[in-house]
Design an enzyme around this catalytic site. Structure first.
Site, PDB file in Angstrom:
ATOM      1  N   ASP A 164       0.187   8.096  71.124  1.00  0.00           N
ATOM      2  CA  ASP A 164      -0.113   8.771  72.391  1.00  0.00           C
ATOM      3  C   ASP A 164       0.758   8.181  73.508  1.00  0.00           C
ATOM      4  OD1 ASP A 164      -1.332   9.797  74.746  1.00  0.00           O
ATOM      5  OD2 ASP A 164      -3.271   9.906  73.750  1.00  0.00           O
ATOM      6  N   HIS A 203       0.554   9.270  76.864  1.00  0.00           N
ATOM      7  CA  HIS A 203      -0.023   9.484  78.200  1.00  0.00           C
ATOM      8  C   HIS A 203      -0.420   8.144  78.830  1.00  0.00           C
ATOM      9  CE1 HIS A 203      -0.550  13.342  76.116  1.00  0.00           C
ATOM     10  NE2 HIS A 203      -0.329  13.879  77.309  1.00  0.00           N
ATOM     11  N   SER A 261      -6.089  11.015  69.292  1.00  0.00           N
ATOM     12  CA  SER A 261      -6.238   9.646  69.810  1.00  0.00           C
ATOM     13  C   SER A 261      -7.679   9.167  69.707  1.00  0.00           C
ATOM     14  CB  SER A 261      -5.782   9.565  71.260  1.00  0.00           C
ATOM     15  OG  SER A 261      -4.431   9.941  71.345  1.00  0.00           O
TER      16      SER A 261
HETATM   17 CO1  B1M Z   1       0.159  15.976  77.618  1.00  0.00          CO
HETATM   18  N1  B1M Z   1      -1.427  16.800  76.847  1.00  0.00           N
HETATM   19  N2  B1M Z   1       1.102  16.176  75.920  1.00  0.00           N
HETATM   20  N3  B1M Z   1       1.685  15.284  78.556  1.00  0.00           N
HETATM   21  N4  B1M Z   1      -0.841  16.188  79.206  1.00  0.00           N
HETATM   22  C1  B1M Z   1      -2.641  16.831  77.665  1.00  0.00           C
HETATM   23  C2  B1M Z   1      -3.515  15.598  77.413  1.00  0.00           C
HETATM   24  C3  B1M Z   1      -3.320  18.177  77.173  1.00  0.00           C
HETATM   25  C4  B1M Z   1      -4.854  18.204  77.340  1.00  0.00           C
HETATM   26  C5  B1M Z   1      -2.654  19.357  77.921  1.00  0.00           C
HETATM   27  C6  B1M Z   1      -3.133  20.714  77.450  1.00  0.00           C
HETATM   28  O1  B1M Z   1      -2.664  21.217  76.475  1.00  0.00           O
HETATM   29  N5  B1M Z   1      -4.071  21.308  78.115  1.00  0.00           N
HETATM   30  C7  B1M Z   1      -2.861  18.235  75.682  1.00  0.00           C
HETATM   31  C8  B1M Z   1      -3.780  17.547  74.654  1.00  0.00           C
HETATM   32  C9  B1M Z   1      -4.410  18.529  73.706  1.00  0.00           C
HETATM   33  C10 B1M Z   1      -5.266  17.858  72.696  1.00  0.00           C
HETATM   34  O2  B1M Z   1      -4.956  16.906  72.035  1.00  0.00           O
HETATM   35  N6  B1M Z   1      -6.415  18.435  72.596  1.00  0.00           N
HETATM   36  C11 B1M Z   1      -1.499  17.573  75.764  1.00  0.00           C
HETATM   37  C12 B1M Z   1      -0.467  17.723  74.807  1.00  0.00           C
HETATM   38  C13 B1M Z   1      -0.730  18.727  73.705  1.00  0.00           C
HETATM   39  C14 B1M Z   1       0.743  16.990  74.857  1.00  0.00           C
HETATM   40  C15 B1M Z   1       1.902  17.011  73.847  1.00  0.00           C
HETATM   41  C16 B1M Z   1       1.496  17.028  72.372  1.00  0.00           C
HETATM   42  C17 B1M Z   1       2.782  18.218  74.202  1.00  0.00           C
HETATM   43  C18 B1M Z   1       3.982  18.436  73.320  1.00  0.00           C
HETATM   44  O3  B1M Z   1       4.846  17.619  73.178  1.00  0.00           O
HETATM   45  N7  B1M Z   1       3.980  19.612  72.737  1.00  0.00           N
HETATM   46  C19 B1M Z   1       2.655  15.711  74.207  1.00  0.00           C
HETATM   47  C20 B1M Z   1       2.035  14.508  73.469  1.00  0.00           C
HETATM   48  C21 B1M Z   1       2.997  13.434  73.182  1.00  0.00           C
HETATM   49  C22 B1M Z   1       2.276  12.221  72.606  1.00  0.00           C
HETATM   50  O4  B1M Z   1       1.424  11.632  73.251  1.00  0.00           O
HETATM   51  N8  B1M Z   1       2.604  11.896  71.388  1.00  0.00           N
HETATM   52  C23 B1M Z   1       2.316  15.606  75.655  1.00  0.00           C
HETATM   53  C24 B1M Z   1       3.157  15.018  76.601  1.00  0.00           C
HETATM   54  C25 B1M Z   1       2.881  14.937  77.956  1.00  0.00           C
HETATM   55  C26 B1M Z   1       3.896  14.465  78.993  1.00  0.00           C
HETATM   56  C27 B1M Z   1       4.787  13.329  78.487  1.00  0.00           C
HETATM   57  C28 B1M Z   1       4.763  15.642  79.387  1.00  0.00           C
HETATM   58  C29 B1M Z   1       2.951  14.099  80.190  1.00  0.00           C
HETATM   59  C30 B1M Z   1       2.510  12.603  80.203  1.00  0.00           C
HETATM   60  C31 B1M Z   1       3.330  11.734  81.126  1.00  0.00           C
HETATM   61  C32 B1M Z   1       2.741  10.348  81.232  1.00  0.00           C
HETATM   62  O5  B1M Z   1       1.571  10.072  81.061  1.00  0.00           O
HETATM   63  N9  B1M Z   1       3.619   9.418  81.543  1.00  0.00           N
HETATM   64  C33 B1M Z   1       1.702  14.926  79.887  1.00  0.00           C
HETATM   65  C34 B1M Z   1       0.675  15.216  80.826  1.00  0.00           C
HETATM   66  C35 B1M Z   1       0.963  14.815  82.246  1.00  0.00           C
HETATM   67  C36 B1M Z   1      -0.549  15.858  80.467  1.00  0.00           C
HETATM   68  C37 B1M Z   1      -1.680  16.366  81.379  1.00  0.00           C
HETATM   69  C38 B1M Z   1      -1.206  17.664  82.025  1.00  0.00           C
HETATM   70  C39 B1M Z   1      -2.179  15.422  82.480  1.00  0.00           C
HETATM   71  C40 B1M Z   1      -2.593  14.014  82.027  1.00  0.00           C
HETATM   72  C41 B1M Z   1      -2.732  13.077  83.220  1.00  0.00           C
HETATM   73  O6  B1M Z   1      -1.855  12.272  83.500  1.00  0.00           O
HETATM   74  N10 B1M Z   1      -3.832  13.209  84.005  1.00  0.00           N
HETATM   75  C42 B1M Z   1      -2.848  16.579  80.331  1.00  0.00           C
HETATM   76  C43 B1M Z   1      -3.838  17.665  80.728  1.00  0.00           C
HETATM   77  C44 B1M Z   1      -5.052  17.080  81.413  1.00  0.00           C
HETATM   78  O7  B1M Z   1      -5.478  15.976  81.168  1.00  0.00           O
HETATM   79  N11 B1M Z   1      -5.631  17.890  82.254  1.00  0.00           N
HETATM   80  C45 B1M Z   1      -2.107  16.673  79.046  1.00  0.00           C
HETATM   81  C46 B1M Z   1      -4.068  12.390  85.186  1.00  0.00           C
HETATM   82  C47 B1M Z   1      -4.718  11.051  84.795  1.00  0.00           C
HETATM   83  C48 B1M Z   1      -5.026  10.215  86.037  1.00  0.00           C
HETATM   84  O8  B1M Z   1      -5.923  11.356  84.134  1.00  0.00           O
HETATM   85  O9  B1M Z   1      -5.200  10.205  81.987  1.00  0.00           O
HETATM   86  O10 B1M Z   1      -7.271  11.695  82.055  1.00  0.00           O
HETATM   87  P1  B1M Z   1      -6.350  10.738  82.718  1.00  0.00           P
HETATM   88  O11 B1M Z   1      -7.202   9.459  83.162  1.00  0.00           O
HETATM   89  C49 B1M Z   1      -8.456   9.581  83.789  1.00  0.00           C
HETATM   90  C50 B1M Z   1      -9.636   9.438  82.836  1.00  0.00           C
HETATM   91  O12 B1M Z   1      -9.407  10.046  81.595  1.00  0.00           O
HETATM   92  C51 B1M Z   1      -9.894   7.966  82.779  1.00  0.00           C
HETATM   93  O13 B1M Z   1      -9.514   7.507  84.087  1.00  0.00           O
HETATM   94  C52 B1M Z   1      -8.589   8.406  84.714  1.00  0.00           C
HETATM   95  C53 B1M Z   1      -9.150   8.865  86.044  1.00  0.00           C
HETATM   96  O14 B1M Z   1      -9.548   7.831  86.874  1.00  0.00           O
HETATM   97  N12 B1M Z   1      -9.226   7.110  81.806  1.00  0.00           N
HETATM   98  C54 B1M Z   1      -9.728   5.872  81.517  1.00  0.00           C
HETATM   99  C55 B1M Z   1      -8.119   7.281  81.083  1.00  0.00           C
HETATM  100  N13 B1M Z   1      -7.880   6.220  80.323  1.00  0.00           N
HETATM  101  C56 B1M Z   1      -8.845   5.319  80.564  1.00  0.00           C
HETATM  102  C57 B1M Z   1      -9.074   4.044  80.046  1.00  0.00           C
HETATM  103  C58 B1M Z   1     -10.197   3.342  80.502  1.00  0.00           C
HETATM  104  C59 B1M Z   1     -11.044   3.903  81.436  1.00  0.00           C
HETATM  105  C60 B1M Z   1     -10.829   5.163  81.952  1.00  0.00           C
HETATM  106  O15 B1M Z   1     -10.504   2.115  80.084  1.00  0.00           O
HETATM  107  C61 B1M Z   1      -9.628   1.425  79.207  1.00  0.00           C
END
Ligand code: B1M
Length: 213
Positions: free
Chosen positions: A98, A100, A151
């Protein structure tokens, strides 16, 4: 557009034109975390929706991620910092497979600003690397982040591997693909120590504080 709408649009459009001026305006009204969790997260959710509908490509989502990261970096110096003795050490990682890291890095900032020493291992971290670093650094807590559905399963495997390596410090897990139920029914039974689910970074801090007491 209102200020809040503009902030969400910078993320959706992956554009920084006017971003920092608007962040300054927002800082006069809101706390840095409210800006992140409010309009910027709303933009990210929209990006996720558009990506899911094939209306955005990976390169565009990367630009959105850039805007989010630049915003968090800009807001970070404005966040509350607690002057305190070191509360503990946490080792943080995005799990194997992963990439992200925006959420994980937000957790790092919030914990570091609140008295934790954070060892951030980055993305795609295999269990073996967690185990090696654990025995070198002896952190009090392990934090795992993961956003992909696969993940969540990787966290189960990671917990099993950590247990086999005789590690039992509490594990904090978070990320979009996880739920409290999955954590309690699927990950926790595979591990000897506590495994707790954080819904966001602030909740991660609250839980870390509780686990350290
Ligand atoms: Co990706 N991606 N992505 N992506 N991406 C998602 C996760 C996805 C839901 C989008 C979608 O299709 N709707 C989807 C997952 C589907 C699934 O598995 N069900 C997805 C996909 C499919 C993919 C790829 C497979 C796409 C592809 O290549 N075809 C690929 C995966 C590559 C890989 O990992 N092997 C991929 C790639 C990417 C980018 C690189 C383009 C980019 C990431 C850039 C980066 O992180 N440097 C990206 C992004 C940006 C997203 C979305 C749009 C946004 C994620 C984000 O940064 N949110 C995402 C859609 C979504 O989540 N709405 C998506 C903002 C961030 C602050 O929130 O990380 O959730 P988040 O953290 C939150 C909480 O979750 C929590 O606290 C935060 C808030 O305070 N939290 C924790 C998180 N970790 C924590 C740990 C803790 C405590 C709390 O304690 C240890």
């Amino acid at each position: 557009f209102t200020l809040e709408e503009r902030l969400a649009r910078y993320v959706v459009e992956g554009s920084k034109d006017g971003l920092f001026e608007d962040l300054d305006q927002a800082l006069a009204k809101y706390s840095p975390l409210d800006i992140i969790n409010g309009p910027l997260m709303a933009g990210m959710d929209e990006v996720g929706r558009l990506f899911n509908d094939n209306q955005l490509i990976v390169a565009e989502v990367l630009q959105s991620a850039e805007v989010m990261k630049a915003s968090v970096a800009y807001l970070e110096p404005h966040m509350d910092q607690v002057e305190t003795h070191t509360r503990g050490t946490i080792m943080l990682a995005t799990v194997k497979g992963d990439v992200h890291d925006i959420g994980k890095n937000l957790v790092e900032i919030i914990l570091a600003n609140n008295g934790y020493k954070v060892i951030n291992l980055g993305i795609k971290v295999p269990p073996q690397q967690l185990i090696e670093t654990y025995w070198k650094e002896k952190p009090d807590l392990i934090g795992l982040s993961g956003l992909l559905v696969k993940s969540a399963q990787q966290m189960v495997v990671t917990a099993q591997d950590l247990k086999k390596a005789n590690i039992n410090v509490p594990i904090l897990v978070g990320g979009a693909a996880l739920t409290r139920k999955f954590t309690e029914t699927r990950i926790a039974p595979e591990y000897d120590g506590a495994v707790v689910y954080a819904k966001d970074a602030m909740n991660g801090l609250e839980l870390a504080n509780r686990l350290m007491n």
